[in-house]
Design a protein around this motif. Structure first.
Motif, PDB file in Angstrom:
ATOM      1  N   GLY A 114       0.682  -1.161  -0.149  1.00  0.00           N
ATOM      2  CA  GLY A 114       0.159  -0.016  -0.048  1.00  0.00           C
ATOM      3  C   GLY A 114       0.996   1.343   0.139  1.00  0.00           C
ATOM      4  N   GLY A 115       1.763   1.141   0.758  1.00  0.00           N
ATOM      5  CA  GLY A 115       2.838   2.309   0.793  1.00  0.00           C
ATOM      6  C   GLY A 115       3.598   2.588   2.147  1.00  0.00           C
ATOM      7  N   LEU A 116       4.520   3.486   2.350  1.00  0.00           N
ATOM      8  CA  LEU A 116       5.466   3.494   3.383  1.00  0.00           C
ATOM      9  C   LEU A 116       5.520   4.941   3.571  1.00  0.00           C
ATOM     10  CD1 LEU A 116       8.418   4.444   2.195  1.00  0.00           C
ATOM     11  CD2 LEU A 116       8.553   1.898   1.844  1.00  0.00           C
ATOM     12  N   ILE A 117       6.057   5.174   5.079  1.00  0.00           N
ATOM     13  CA  ILE A 117       6.667   6.277   5.565  1.00  0.00           C
ATOM     14  C   ILE A 117       7.939   6.072   5.899  1.00  0.00           C
ATOM     15  CG2 ILE A 117       6.173   8.473   6.953  1.00  0.00           C
ATOM     16  CD1 ILE A 117       3.164   6.473   6.290  1.00  0.00           C
ATOM     17  N   GLY A 118       9.080   6.546   5.350  1.00  0.00           N
ATOM     18  CA  GLY A 118      10.220   5.809   5.870  1.00  0.00           C
ATOM     19  C   GLY A 118      10.742   4.770   4.905  1.00  0.00           C
ATOM     20  N   SER A 119      12.023   4.885   4.172  1.00  0.00           N
ATOM     21  CA  SER A 119      12.547   3.928   3.553  1.00  0.00           C
ATOM     22  C   SER A 119      13.124   2.999   4.181  1.00  0.00           C
ATOM     23  CB  SER A 119      13.211   4.345   2.217  1.00  0.00           C
ATOM     24  OG  SER A 119      14.533   5.136   2.814  1.00  0.00           O
ATOM     25  N   SER A 120      13.638   3.044   5.341  1.00  0.00           N
ATOM     26  CA  SER A 120      14.438   2.286   6.133  1.00  0.00           C
ATOM     27  C   SER A 120      14.272   2.390   7.483  1.00  0.00           C
ATOM     28  CB  SER A 120      15.963   2.046   5.739  1.00  0.00           C
ATOM     29  OG  SER A 120      16.528   3.435   6.196  1.00  0.00           O
ATOM     30  N   GLU A 121      14.850   1.674   8.645  1.00  0.00           N
ATOM     31  CA  GLU A 121      14.662   1.600   9.883  1.00  0.00           C
ATOM     32  C   GLU A 121      15.396   3.080  10.201  1.00  0.00           C
ATOM     33  OE1 GLU A 121      12.600  -1.485  11.502  1.00  0.00           O
ATOM     34  OE2 GLU A 121      12.236  -0.099   9.507  1.00  0.00           O
ATOM     35  N   SER A 122      16.406   3.330   9.476  1.00  0.00           N
ATOM     36  CA  SER A 122      17.181   4.807   9.905  1.00  0.00           C
ATOM     37  C   SER A 122      16.601   6.085   9.395  1.00  0.00           C
ATOM     38  CB  SER A 122      18.703   4.506   9.320  1.00  0.00           C
ATOM     39  OG  SER A 122      18.885   4.389   7.912  1.00  0.00           O
ATOM     40  N   ASP A 123      15.521   5.947   8.279  1.00  0.00           N
ATOM     41  CA  ASP A 123      15.090   6.745   7.664  1.00  0.00           C
ATOM     42  C   ASP A 123      13.712   7.346   8.566  1.00  0.00           C
ATOM     43  OD1 ASP A 123      13.909   9.051   6.186  1.00  0.00           O
ATOM     44  OD2 ASP A 123      13.264   7.539   4.277  1.00  0.00           O
ATOM     45  N   THR A 124      14.076   8.033   9.732  1.00  0.00           N
ATOM     46  CA  THR A 124      12.874   8.572  10.561  1.00  0.00           C
ATOM     47  C   THR A 124      12.461  10.110  10.497  1.00  0.00           C
ATOM     48  OG1 THR A 124      14.501   8.836  12.410  1.00  0.00           O
ATOM     49  CG2 THR A 124      13.222   6.385  12.086  1.00  0.00           C
ATOM     50  N   SER A 125      13.016  10.665   9.340  1.00  0.00           N
ATOM     51  CA  SER A 125      12.727  12.087   9.199  1.00  0.00           C
ATOM     52  C   SER A 125      11.337  12.591   8.744  1.00  0.00           C
ATOM     53  CB  SER A 125      13.780  12.450   8.515  1.00  0.00           C
ATOM     54  OG  SER A 125      13.797  11.968   7.087  1.00  0.00           O
ATOM     55  N   ASN A 126      10.438  11.438   8.433  1.00  0.00           N
ATOM     56  CA  ASN A 126       9.234  11.788   7.796  1.00  0.00           C
ATOM     57  C   ASN A 126       8.230  11.740   8.963  1.00  0.00           C
ATOM     58  OD1 ASN A 126      10.206  10.955   5.012  1.00  0.00           O
ATOM     59  ND2 ASN A 126      11.191   9.477   6.304  1.00  0.00           N
ATOM     60  N   GLY A 127       7.105  12.340   8.466  1.00  0.00           N
ATOM     61  CA  GLY A 127       5.912  12.065   9.371  1.00  0.00           C
ATOM     62  C   GLY A 127       4.826  13.289   9.575  1.00  0.00           C
ATOM     63  N   TYR A 128       4.039  13.274  10.304  1.00  0.00           N
ATOM     64  CA  TYR A 128       2.955  14.233  10.488  1.00  0.00           C
ATOM     65  C   TYR A 128       2.101  13.916   9.285  1.00  0.00           C
ATOM     66  CZ  TYR A 128       6.302  16.091  14.019  1.00  0.00           C
ATOM     67  OH  TYR A 128       7.066  16.305  14.788  1.00  0.00           O
ATOM     68  N   VAL A 129       1.542  12.698   9.352  1.00  0.00           N
ATOM     69  CA  VAL A 129       0.495  12.389   8.144  1.00  0.00           C
ATOM     70  C   VAL A 129      -0.739  12.057   8.680  1.00  0.00           C
ATOM     71  CG1 VAL A 129       2.519  11.300   6.742  1.00  0.00           C
ATOM     72  CG2 VAL A 129       1.254   9.944   8.358  1.00  0.00           C
ATOM     73  N   THR A 130      -1.614  12.328   7.794  1.00  0.00           N
ATOM     74  CA  THR A 130      -3.002  12.021   8.200  1.00  0.00           C
ATOM     75  C   THR A 130      -3.902  10.994   7.126  1.00  0.00           C
ATOM     76  OG1 THR A 130      -3.328  14.121   9.266  1.00  0.00           O
ATOM     77  CG2 THR A 130      -5.267  12.956   8.614  1.00  0.00           C
ATOM     78  N   TYR A 131      -4.552  10.141   7.374  1.00  0.00           N
ATOM     79  CA  TYR A 131      -5.050   9.335   6.501  1.00  0.00           C
ATOM     80  C   TYR A 131      -6.323   8.962   6.975  1.00  0.00           C
ATOM     81  CZ  TYR A 131      -0.667   7.376   4.597  1.00  0.00           C
ATOM     82  OH  TYR A 131       0.567   7.296   4.093  1.00  0.00           O
ATOM     83  N   HIS A 132      -7.367   9.654   6.175  1.00  0.00           N
ATOM     84  CA  HIS A 132      -8.623   9.430   6.531  1.00  0.00           C
ATOM     85  C   HIS A 132      -9.860   8.915   5.300  1.00  0.00           C
ATOM     86  CE1 HIS A 132     -10.605  13.420   5.491  1.00  0.00           C
ATOM     87  NE2 HIS A 132      -9.556  13.922   5.814  1.00  0.00           N
ATOM     88  N   HIS A 133     -10.926   8.326   5.644  1.00  0.00           N
ATOM     89  CA  HIS A 133     -11.795   8.067   4.727  1.00  0.00           C
ATOM     90  C   HIS A 133     -11.252   7.424   3.539  1.00  0.00           C
ATOM     91  CE1 HIS A 133     -13.902  10.935   7.335  1.00  0.00           C
ATOM     92  NE2 HIS A 133     -15.177  10.088   7.323  1.00  0.00           N
ATOM     93  N   ASN A 134     -10.202   6.608   3.653  1.00  0.00           N
ATOM     94  CA  ASN A 134      -9.770   5.985   2.527  1.00  0.00           C
ATOM     95  C   ASN A 134     -10.126   4.376   2.439  1.00  0.00           C
ATOM     96  OD1 ASN A 134      -7.800   8.090   1.593  1.00  0.00           O
ATOM     97  ND2 ASN A 134      -6.969   7.592   3.579  1.00  0.00           N
ATOM     98  N   LEU A 135      -9.915   3.715   1.184  1.00  0.00           N
ATOM     99  CA  LEU A 135     -10.367   2.239   1.122  1.00  0.00           C
ATOM    100  C   LEU A 135      -8.884   1.795   0.473  1.00  0.00           C
ATOM    101  CD1 LEU A 135     -12.053  -0.410   0.811  1.00  0.00           C
ATOM    102  CD2 LEU A 135     -12.426   0.308  -1.681  1.00  0.00           C
TER     103      LEU A 135
END
Length: 421
Positions: A114-135
Motif C-alpha cells: 500500500g505504501g510507506l513512510i520512511g524507506s528504512s529503519e534509519s529514515d525516521t525524518s518523515n511524518g505528521y501524516v493524516t489518512y482518513h476516509h480511504n479504502l
C-alpha cells in the motif's frame, strides 16, 4: 518531466486536478521531490511498474522524497495489478524528510504494498501524516508502514489485507481512530523487525480479523488491541462512527465520486462550490490568489538577521556576505556566477518560520529557482522560484541557507531577512 513520469521537483504551489470523470495516468506515476504545497485530486493512477516498460518512481504510483512539505492527495484511485514479483512497488510512498501529508477519500487496491513512510529503519525524518476516509482493498501489506514518524489514521476501511496492515516501527507513533478492519490479518502492530513502534487505538471495529502469535520480529496488537502510547492531534476533526465507515467510504472514496465528503453524520455530503467551509478561527485567511501580497512587505515581527552572522558559497568582487544583514538596500551580495548560496547564522538556536529575500535595485526578477535549507540538518524547508517572502513551518536552527539554483543573470541580494512569524 520525462515521458514516463510526472515530476514535481524543486517547485511549489502546484495542483493537479482531474476535470470530469476521465483523468487517468496509465503506467505513469507522479514523483514529488524538494517541493511544497502540492494538491493532487480526482485522478486515477494505475499500473506503475518499477521494472518493465514504462518505468516510473521506482514503481510508486505517487512517490515523495527529499524535503517535501504540505501535500494533499484527495479523491484519488491508486491501483496496481499485482505485487513485487509482477514489477509493482508501493502505491503511496514518502521518504527522506517528507512531512505534513494528507491522504483523504482515496482508494488503494490490488497491490502487494500500500505504501510507506520512511524507506528504512534509519529514515525516521518523515511524518505528521493524516489518512482518513480511504479504502485499502486487496493489499498484501503496508497500509501503511510507518517508521519513526507520527501518523493519524481515522475512518478508513481496510478489507482483504493479506499479511499486515498498519505497521508501526522504529519508534513511530500511530493514532488509530474509528476505522473498520474487515476480512484481514494482523491489521495493527510491529512486523518484520525487532524495532518497536507504538499505537493508540480508539473505537475501531475488527470484523473477521486474524492475528499471528507474537515472535522475534512480530508484535501484533491483537487479538484485543490496546493502546501502548498517547498521540496528541493538533487539529480539530469529526469522526464518523466506525460501524458506518464501509458505507460512507464506498460512497465518497476514489476518483469520479463528485468529491463527496462526510461531516461526521455518516451521511455523505456533496460539496457546494459556492459555499466553501468556514476556516478554522485559528487559521489566518488565505490571500486572494488574484491579489498576491507585495513581496517587499516583510512578515510581522523583528528582522532576526540584524545582529546575526552570515556566510556563503562565494562572493563577487565588491560584494560582502554582511551586506545582506545590514538593513541597507543599497549594498548587496552576489555569487561569483549565476548560482550560489548565502546564509544567516546565530550563536544559539533560533526559531524562524519566514524569510524575505530582497533583490537590489535594478536586479529584480533575476533570481530563478531556489531552496531554503536548515544548514545543520540539510532539511529543505521550502523551494520555489523568485525572490520575496517565503513561509515554512517553524523550525529551530542555528543557520539557514538560501540556495539559488538558477537565475537569469547574476543575482544581487540586498537583504536576507529572517522572522519568527
Amino acid at each position: 518531466t520525462a515521458e514516463d513520469v510526472i515530476e514535481l521537483k524543486q517547485i511549489s504551489n502546484v495542483s493537479i486536478i482531474g476535470v470530469g470523470s476521465g483523468a487517468t495516468f496509465d503506467q505513469i506515476g507522479i514523483h514529488i521531490r524538494e517541493a511544497s504545497n502540492i494538491i493532487i485530486q480526482n485522478v486515477t493512477i494505475r499500473n506503475v511498474k518499477k521494472s518493465g516498460s514504462p518505468t516510473s518512481n521506482g514503481g510508486d504510483a505517487i512517490g515523495m522524497e527529499s524535503g517535501v512539505r504540505n501535500v494533499w492527495v484527495d479523491h484519488t484511485t491508486l491501483e496496481a495489478s499485482g505485487g513485487e514479483s509482477e514489477g509493482y512497488d508501493g502505491l503511496f510512498d514518502m521518504k527522506n524528510n517528507t512531512q505534513y501529508v494528507t491522504l483523504s477519500y482515496s482508494i488503494l487496491r490490488n497491490s502487494g504494498r500500500g505504501g510507506l513512510i520512511g524507506s528504512s529503519e534509519s529514515d525516521t525524518s518523515n511524518g505528521y501524516v493524516t489518512y482518513h476516509h480511504n479504502l485499502y482493498q486487496n493489499i498484501d501489506s503496508r497500509t501503511p508502514l510507518l517508521r519513526g514518524g507520527v501518523g493519524h489514521f481515522y475512518n478508513n476501511h481496510y478489507v482483504d489485507i493479506h499479511e499486515s496492515g498498519i505497521n508501526s516501527r522504529a519508534g513511530a507513533r500511530a493514532r488509530i481512530d474509528n476505522n473498520y478492519f474487515q476480512d484481514a490479518k494482523d491489521v495493527i502492530g510491529t512486523f518484520y523487525t525487532d524495532q518497536a513502534g507504538y499505537w493508540q487505538v480508539n473505537g475501531n471495529v475488527f470484523d473477521n480479523v486474524t492475528w499471528s502469535e507474537p515472535g522475534d520480529d512480530a508484535n501484533p496488537a491483537g487479538p484485543n488491541p490496546q493502546s501502548n502510547t498517547s498521540v496528541s492531534i493538533p487539529y480539530s476533526y469529526t469522526l464518523d462512527a466506525a460501524n458506518c465507515v464501509p458505507s460512507v467510504v464506498s460512497q465518497t472514496a476514489g476518483a469520479n465520486k463528485g468529491l463527496r465528503v462526510s461531516d461526521g453524520s455518516c451521511t455523505p455530503q456533496n460539496p457546494d462550490p459556492t459555499d466553501p467551509p468556514d476556516p478554522d478561527p485559528t487559521d489566518p485567511p488565505d490571500p486572494d490568489p488574484t491579489d498576491p501580497p507585495d513581496p517587499t512587505d516583510p512578515p510581522s515581527g523583528t528582522n532576526l538577521s540584524l545582529g546575526a552572522g552570515s556566510d556563503g558559497s562565494s562572493k563577487a568582487d565588491g560584494t560582502s556576505y554582511g551586506n545582506v544583514r545590514d538593513g541597507d538596500m543599497s549594498t548587496y551580495w552576489s555569487p561569483t556566477g549565476s548560482t550560489g548560496s548565502i546564509s544567516i547564522k546565530w550563536g544559539s538556536a533560533t526559531t524562524i518560520s519566514a524569510i524575505n529575500i530582497r533583490e537590489a535595485a535594478g536586479s529584480e526578477g533575476t533570481i530563478g529557482s531556489w531552496r531554503v535549507v536548515n544548514h545543520g540538518t540539510g532539511a529543505v524547508l521550502a523551494s520555489g522560484s523568485g525572490a520575496g517572502v517565503i513561509n515554512f513551518s517553524p523550525v529551530s536552527l542555528t543557520k539557514v541557507t538560501f540556495q539559488i539554483t538558477s537565475a537569469s543573470g547574476t543575482p544581487r541580494v540586498a537583504e536576507f531577512e529572517t522572522y519568527a512569524s
